[in-house]
Design a protein around this motif. Structure first.
Motif, PDB file in Angstrom:
ATOM      1  N   ILE A 164      67.634 -55.905-115.390  1.00  0.00           N
ATOM      2  CA  ILE A 164      66.196 -55.646-115.221  1.00  0.00           C
ATOM      3  C   ILE A 164      65.940 -54.339-114.472  1.00  0.00           C
ATOM      4  O   ILE A 164      64.927 -53.680-114.701  1.00  0.00           O
ATOM      5  N   PHE A 165      66.842 -53.966-113.572  1.00  0.00           N
ATOM      6  CA  PHE A 165      66.679 -52.708-112.818  1.00  0.00           C
ATOM      7  C   PHE A 165      68.005 -51.949-112.817  1.00  0.00           C
ATOM      8  O   PHE A 165      69.065 -52.549-112.621  1.00  0.00           O
ATOM      9  N   ARG A 166      67.900 -50.602-113.012  1.00  0.00           N
ATOM     10  CA  ARG A 166      69.093 -49.758-112.888  1.00  0.00           C
ATOM     11  C   ARG A 166      68.797 -48.572-111.975  1.00  0.00           C
ATOM     12  O   ARG A 166      67.683 -48.016-111.999  1.00  0.00           O
ATOM     13  N   TYR A 167      69.815 -48.172-111.199  1.00  0.00           N
ATOM     14  CA  TYR A 167      69.713 -46.960-110.398  1.00  0.00           C
ATOM     15  C   TYR A 167      69.646 -45.765-111.342  1.00  0.00           C
ATOM     16  O   TYR A 167      70.428 -45.670-112.295  1.00  0.00           O
ATOM     17  N   ALA A 168      68.701 -44.854-111.062  1.00  0.00           N
ATOM     18  CA  ALA A 168      68.453 -43.740-111.974  1.00  0.00           C
ATOM     19  C   ALA A 168      68.101 -42.499-111.153  1.00  0.00           C
ATOM     20  O   ALA A 168      68.188 -42.508-109.920  1.00  0.00           O
ATOM     21  N   ASP A 169      67.701 -41.435-111.828  1.00  0.00           N
ATOM     22  CA  ASP A 169      67.127 -40.292-111.107  1.00  0.00           C
ATOM     23  C   ASP A 169      65.602 -40.395-111.221  1.00  0.00           C
ATOM     24  O   ASP A 169      65.094 -41.305-111.888  1.00  0.00           O
ATOM     25  N   PRO A 170      64.855 -39.509-110.565  1.00  0.00           N
ATOM     26  CA  PRO A 170      63.391 -39.676-110.555  1.00  0.00           C
ATOM     27  C   PRO A 170      62.758 -39.612-111.951  1.00  0.00           C
ATOM     28  O   PRO A 170      61.636 -40.066-112.155  1.00  0.00           O
ATOM     29  N   LEU A 171      63.507 -39.065-112.932  1.00  0.00           N
ATOM     30  CA  LEU A 171      62.975 -39.006-114.296  1.00  0.00           C
ATOM     31  C   LEU A 171      63.396 -40.226-115.117  1.00  0.00           C
ATOM     32  O   LEU A 171      63.039 -40.358-116.284  1.00  0.00           O
ATOM     33  N   GLY A 172      64.190 -41.098-114.496  1.00  0.00           N
ATOM     34  CA  GLY A 172      64.599 -42.307-115.199  1.00  0.00           C
ATOM     35  C   GLY A 172      65.918 -42.163-115.938  1.00  0.00           C
ATOM     36  O   GLY A 172      66.287 -43.030-116.734  1.00  0.00           O
ATOM     37  N   VAL A 173      66.633 -41.074-115.668  1.00  0.00           N
ATOM     38  CA  VAL A 173      67.942 -40.886-116.304  1.00  0.00           C
ATOM     39  C   VAL A 173      68.987 -41.700-115.525  1.00  0.00           C
ATOM     40  O   VAL A 173      69.134 -41.539-114.311  1.00  0.00           O
ATOM     41  N   VAL A 174      69.670 -42.577-116.245  1.00  0.00           N
ATOM     42  CA  VAL A 174      70.710 -43.399-115.619  1.00  0.00           C
ATOM     43  C   VAL A 174      72.056 -42.713-115.835  1.00  0.00           C
ATOM     44  O   VAL A 174      72.451 -42.463-116.964  1.00  0.00           O
ATOM     45  N   PRO A 176      76.167 -41.950-113.695  1.00  0.00           N
ATOM     46  CA  PRO A 176      77.018 -42.352-112.563  1.00  0.00           C
ATOM     47  C   PRO A 176      76.643 -41.651-111.254  1.00  0.00           C
ATOM     48  O   PRO A 176      76.729 -42.258-110.181  1.00  0.00           O
ATOM     49  N   GLU A 177      76.190 -40.387-111.320  1.00  0.00           N
ATOM     50  CA  GLU A 177      75.883 -39.674-110.072  1.00  0.00           C
ATOM     51  C   GLU A 177      74.624 -40.217-109.372  1.00  0.00           C
ATOM     52  O   GLU A 177      74.356 -39.865-108.231  1.00  0.00           O
ATOM     53  N   HIS A 178      73.863 -41.081-110.057  1.00  0.00           N
ATOM     54  CA  HIS A 178      72.692 -41.680-109.421  1.00  0.00           C
ATOM     55  C   HIS A 178      72.975 -43.108-108.955  1.00  0.00           C
ATOM     56  O   HIS A 178      72.057 -43.852-108.612  1.00  0.00           O
ATOM     57  N   ASN A 179      74.246 -43.472-108.966  1.00  0.00           N
ATOM     58  CA  ASN A 179      74.658 -44.820-108.572  1.00  0.00           C
ATOM     59  C   ASN A 179      75.053 -44.801-107.095  1.00  0.00           C
ATOM     60  O   ASN A 179      76.035 -44.170-106.725  1.00  0.00           O
ATOM     61  N   PRO A 180      74.301 -45.472-106.221  1.00  0.00           N
ATOM     62  CA  PRO A 180      74.555 -45.340-104.777  1.00  0.00           C
ATOM     63  C   PRO A 180      75.697 -46.205-104.255  1.00  0.00           C
ATOM     64  O   PRO A 180      76.112 -46.041-103.107  1.00  0.00           O
ATOM     65  N   ASN A 181      76.187 -47.159-105.055  1.00  0.00           N
ATOM     66  CA  ASN A 181      77.132 -48.135-104.486  1.00  0.00           C
ATOM     67  C   ASN A 181      78.278 -48.536-105.395  1.00  0.00           C
ATOM     68  O   ASN A 181      79.108 -49.354-105.007  1.00  0.00           O
ATOM     69  N   GLY A 182      78.320 -47.988-106.608  1.00  0.00           N
ATOM     70  CA  GLY A 182      79.420 -48.320-107.514  1.00  0.00           C
ATOM     71  C   GLY A 182      79.140 -49.479-108.452  1.00  0.00           C
ATOM     72  O   GLY A 182      80.033 -49.904-109.192  1.00  0.00           O
ATOM     73  N   SER A 183      77.921 -50.010-108.439  1.00  0.00           N
ATOM     74  CA  SER A 183      77.578 -51.130-109.322  1.00  0.00           C
ATOM     75  C   SER A 183      77.918 -50.827-110.769  1.00  0.00           C
ATOM     76  O   SER A 183      77.648 -49.727-111.256  1.00  0.00           O
ATOM     77  N   LEU A 184      78.479 -51.799-111.469  1.00  0.00           N
ATOM     78  CA  LEU A 184      78.761 -51.631-112.889  1.00  0.00           C
ATOM     79  C   LEU A 184      77.458 -51.343-113.635  1.00  0.00           C
ATOM     80  O   LEU A 184      76.415 -51.947-113.353  1.00  0.00           O
ATOM     81  N   ASN A 185      77.520 -50.418-114.578  1.00  0.00           N
ATOM     82  CA  ASN A 185      76.372 -50.061-115.421  1.00  0.00           C
ATOM     83  C   ASN A 185      75.119 -49.693-114.609  1.00  0.00           C
ATOM     84  O   ASN A 185      74.002 -49.904-115.062  1.00  0.00           O
ATOM     85  N   ASN A 186      75.323 -49.202-113.376  1.00  0.00           N
ATOM     86  CA  ASN A 186      74.204 -48.821-112.493  1.00  0.00           C
ATOM     87  C   ASN A 186      73.237 -49.983-112.213  1.00  0.00           C
ATOM     88  O   ASN A 186      72.042 -49.770-111.965  1.00  0.00           O
ATOM     89  N   ILE A 187      73.761 -51.205-112.242  1.00  0.00           N
ATOM     90  CA  ILE A 187      72.889 -52.375-112.107  1.00  0.00           C
ATOM     91  C   ILE A 187      72.322 -52.498-110.685  1.00  0.00           C
ATOM     92  O   ILE A 187      73.054 -52.543-109.708  1.00  0.00           O
ATOM     93  N   ALA A 188      70.981 -52.558-110.611  1.00  0.00           N
ATOM     94  CA  ALA A 188      70.306 -52.770-109.327  1.00  0.00           C
ATOM     95  C   ALA A 188      69.679 -54.155-109.281  1.00  0.00           C
ATOM     96  O   ALA A 188      69.367 -54.671-108.210  1.00  0.00           O
ATOM     97  N   GLY A 189      69.473 -54.769-110.463  1.00  0.00           N
ATOM     98  CA  GLY A 189      68.879 -56.103-110.495  1.00  0.00           C
ATOM     99  C   GLY A 189      69.044 -56.743-111.865  1.00  0.00           C
ATOM    100  O   GLY A 189      69.102 -56.042-112.874  1.00  0.00           O
ATOM    101  N   ILE A 190      69.145 -58.067-111.866  1.00  0.00           N
ATOM    102  CA  ILE A 190      69.327 -58.810-113.117  1.00  0.00           C
ATOM    103  C   ILE A 190      68.449 -60.055-113.106  1.00  0.00           C
ATOM    104  O   ILE A 190      67.860 -60.408-112.078  1.00  0.00           O
ATOM    105  N   CYS A 191      68.373 -60.725-114.259  1.00  0.00           N
ATOM    106  CA  CYS A 191      67.691 -62.019-114.309  1.00  0.00           C
ATOM    107  C   CYS A 191      68.609 -63.032-114.991  1.00  0.00           C
ATOM    108  O   CYS A 191      69.635 -62.657-115.569  1.00  0.00           O
TER     109      CYS A 191
END
Lengths: 233, 80
Positions: A164-174, A176-191
């Motif tokens: 449901i949520f992914r770490y991205a840049d301010p333009l919404g580009v997902v 690896p360099e916008h990943n703050p913690n190493g989460s797989l697939n830039n995952i910030a939230g799921i359902c």
């Protein structure tokens, strides 16, 4: 409508979530002690951030034994919307209400800063008022937010649109360099598969008013209000 | 009886703490260190009197609580 925020020993964003629901959104809200079993007529349940039970053993591992969790699980099984924020997300993972697990951030450090997060899907009670692919600026504050799941579980999550949520840049580009913690697939939230249980590492309740540096988190709470209003219509 | 449970991250899961410890050891002059995996160790005292029962009970405990099977593997030893 009523937001019930569970208070574990060691929760520290419980009052922030209560404040966002009550003072910012103007909805009813209650703080519910983890030893209680009554969710006090909740329409929405929030498991807040913090360090429930001191994060002993693993983050969120002991909280699943709190008496209130049986009620939270029953509420979710009936389709009730449940939001786990940060440590609350970790509790949902350990309780088996969401798939996967959290491990230590890949660069070891506790990360505390505002990050852009892209909303992937709007068909959950906590993203209903968002625009698809909308970028929200939300604070993260965690040492163990590095989302992990087996390759099979990860591909199921993607296939069933549960990220449901992914770490991205301010333009919404997902990337690896916008990943703050190493989460797989830039995952910030799921359902979950039923889409009523959502967990995310960023803190929408700490960014619900402009004075806090971002008011982007407000839409997560407003989504719940909108989703429930459309259900009862 | 006493059982010992060793919990480590699965080989497929990156262990950033272990990596830092490995780097620190190399910095100390242990150039032969290739990798370190950090884990947890539990000693469980049980009222069971036979090894098989104790091993079965503690394996169940490891699976349900001591380890998170999503990210960790474990090994159970029962002391005679």
């Amino acid at each position: 409508m009523k937001f019930s925020v569970v208070v574990f020993p060691g929760s520290n964003s419980d009052y922030d979530a209560f404040y966002a629901a009550s003072f910012v959104l103007g909805e009813d809200a209650a703080l519910v002690w983890h030893k209680d079993t009554d969710l006090q007529g909740a329409d929405v349940v929030i498991l807040p951030g913090g360090f429930a039970h001191g994060d002993y053993l693993r983050t969120g591992a002991i909280a699943r034994f709190s008496p209130i969790m049986a009620s939270v699980k029953a509420f979710a099984d009936r389709g009730g919307p449940v939001l786990g924020i940060c440590n609350g997300f970790q509790v949902l993972l350990e309780a088996g209400m969401l798939p996967g697990a959290m491990v230590r951030n890949d660069r070891i450090k506790f990360v505390s800063r505002l990050v852009p997060v892209r909303v992937e899907h709007t068909d959950t009670p906590f993203t209903a008022a968002c625009k698809s692919q909308q970028v929200l600026h939300l604070p993260i504050a965690h040492g163990e937010g590095n989302y992990y799941a087996s390759p099979e579980v990860l591909s199921e999550l993607e296939q069933h649109r549960q990220v449901i949520f992914r770490y991205a840049d301010p333009l919404g580009v997902v990337a690896p360099e916008h990943n703050p913690n190493g989460s797989l697939n830039n995952i910030a939230g799921i359902c979950n598969r039923q889409r009523n249980v959502v967990g995310l590492m960023p803190h929408p309740e700490r960014a619900a008013e402009a004075q806090l540096g971002s008011a982007d988190g407000r839409v997560i709470f407003a989504s719940a209000v909108q989703a429930l209003a459309s259900l009862s219509r | 009886m006493r059982a010992r449970v060793y919990v480590t991250l699965k080989p497929s899961v990156f262990d950033p703490q272990g990596r830092v410890v490995a780097d620190a050891l190399v910095t100390l002059g242990y150039q032969d260190v290739q990798d370190v995996r950090q884990g947890k160790f539990f000693e469980v005292e049980l009222s069971a009197t036979d090894v098989a029962t104790a091993k079965a009970r503690v394996t169940e405990m490891a699976d349900k609580l001591l380890a998170n099977p999503v990210i960790e593997s474990y090994r159970v030893e029962v002391l005679p």
